[in-house]
Design an enzyme around this catalytic site. Structure first.
Site: not given
Ligand SMILES: Nc1nc2c(ncn2[C@@H]2O[C@H](COP(=O)(O)OP(=O)(O)OP(=O)(O)O)[C@@H](O)[C@H]2O)c(=O)[nH]1
Length: 324
Positions: A198, A206, A211, A215, A242
């Site tokens: 994770d 973010n 954002h 990504d 994530e």
């Protein structure tokens, strides 16, 4: 009417009923001694144009069919085949090609002399050939469509099992593979491990960079994982936003832990360009490892639960770490 004429009548009737056209050639002179009138008529030639030599007749045969026709005659004349049989196309007067079949035999041969009368029948098989051709075309078309469908199915299957952002195996497919691997590990009593990975403080990545950069970070983590695992053996899946799962067959806890450490370190060194000014986003991951040794394989969900608990421990211990 004498018996000979009666026999002629009988023969003519039988030939007509069967759609057969009688012919006779002289093998020595190459002359056509009895013309297949119906056949020539079907081809559109009138009596003045009708071929009177074998050579002329051969000239009407489609060039592609000539070799096997000549071979069939030769095989019979040489005594290799008891009858002469052949299928070929003849050129009609209007230029069209019409399919015919021949069936014939050399007559009058004796033990010492070769026969010279080559007698046979011709019959029109154009309908049958056209249907065969249509069926062939349809079969070819069907085979093409089937190949296309198979290909589409493969693509669909790939789409249905792939995560669009990373190209990794998606969660649905992972659950399928996990189940299979658990069964395999149980059958062969082999170890099996799972890593749950994770990204740390992803929310703040973010929030800080936006954002799209988030990504890109997800993609970068996916790439590192793909680069480091055994190709064709391990599975890297995107499990959630994530969160990633690595499914590692034939791997015990020691091996899983080693890989997790390599991944953790590699990811910590990876950076992503975050803006036009050339700032870089850095990121780390926490990893939970779960393993079974082949003697007591749990359900795949159970293995995931254990990895999840280990991941929680890794987060609790300050992140950027591996726990089991
Ligand atoms: N950019 C991007 N963000 C995502 C995606 N999927 C989930 N997220 C975000 O990931 C964040 C996950 O945050 P949290 O679950 O709070 O965890 P975290 O910030 O990583 O903190 P820890 O896991 O505790 O270290 C949320 O803000 C989600 O909106 C995605 O596909 N792209």
């Amino acid at each position: 009417m004498n018996e000979l004429n009666r026999n002629k009548e009988r023969l003519a009737l039988a030939l007509e009923a069967a759609g057969l056209d009688l012919w006779e050639n002289d093998l020595v002179t190459g002359e056509v001694t009895f013309k297949a009138l119906k056949t020539l008529d079907q081809l559109g030639y009138d009596s003045s144009e009708m071929a009177s030599t074998v050579e002329e007749l051969l000239g009407l045969v489609h060039p592609d069919d000539q070799p096997h026709l000549q071979q069939a005659v030769q095989d019979h004349v040489d005594g290799i085949t008891p009858q002469y049989r052949c299928e070929f196309r003849l050129r009609a007067k209007n230029g069209a090609w019409i399919w015919f079949a021949n069936f014939g035999k050399v007559m009058d041969g004796t033990a010492t002399a070769e026969g010279r009368r080559f007698v046979g029948v011709t019959f029109n098989i154009d309908d049958r050939k056209r249907k065969e051709h249509e069926i062939e075309q349809m079969n070819r078309l069907l085979a093409e469509k089937n190949a296309l469908l198979e290909n589409l199915n493969l693509q669909l299957e790939l789409l249905a099992s792939t995560d669009s952002l990373t190209g990794l195996t998606n969660r649905r497919k992972l659950m399928e593979l996990g189940l299979q691997e658990c069964k395999r590990a149980e059958r062969f009593r082999h170890p099996l491990s799972v890593l749950m990975l994770d990204i740390d403080y992803f929310k703040s990545i973010n929030d800080t960079w936006g954002h799209l950069v988030g990504d890109q970070v997800i993609r970068a983590v996916a790439e590192v994982c793909k680069e480091r695992v055994r190709q064709g053996v391990d599975t890297v899946a995107r499990f959630g936003g994530e969160e990633f799962i690595l499914l590692l067959p034939e791997t015990n806890m020691k091996g899983a832990y080693q890989l997790a450490e390599v991944l953790r370190e590699s990811i910590a060194q990876r950076e992503v360009v975050a803006n036009a000014q050339g700032d870089h986003a850095q990121f780390t991951v926490s990893i939970g490892a779960a393993s079974c040794d082949g003697s007591n394989i749990p359900a795949f969900e159970e293995l995931l639960n254990r990895a999840d608990k280990a991941l929680y421990k890794a987060k609790q211990s300050g992140r950027n770490s591996v726990e089991d």
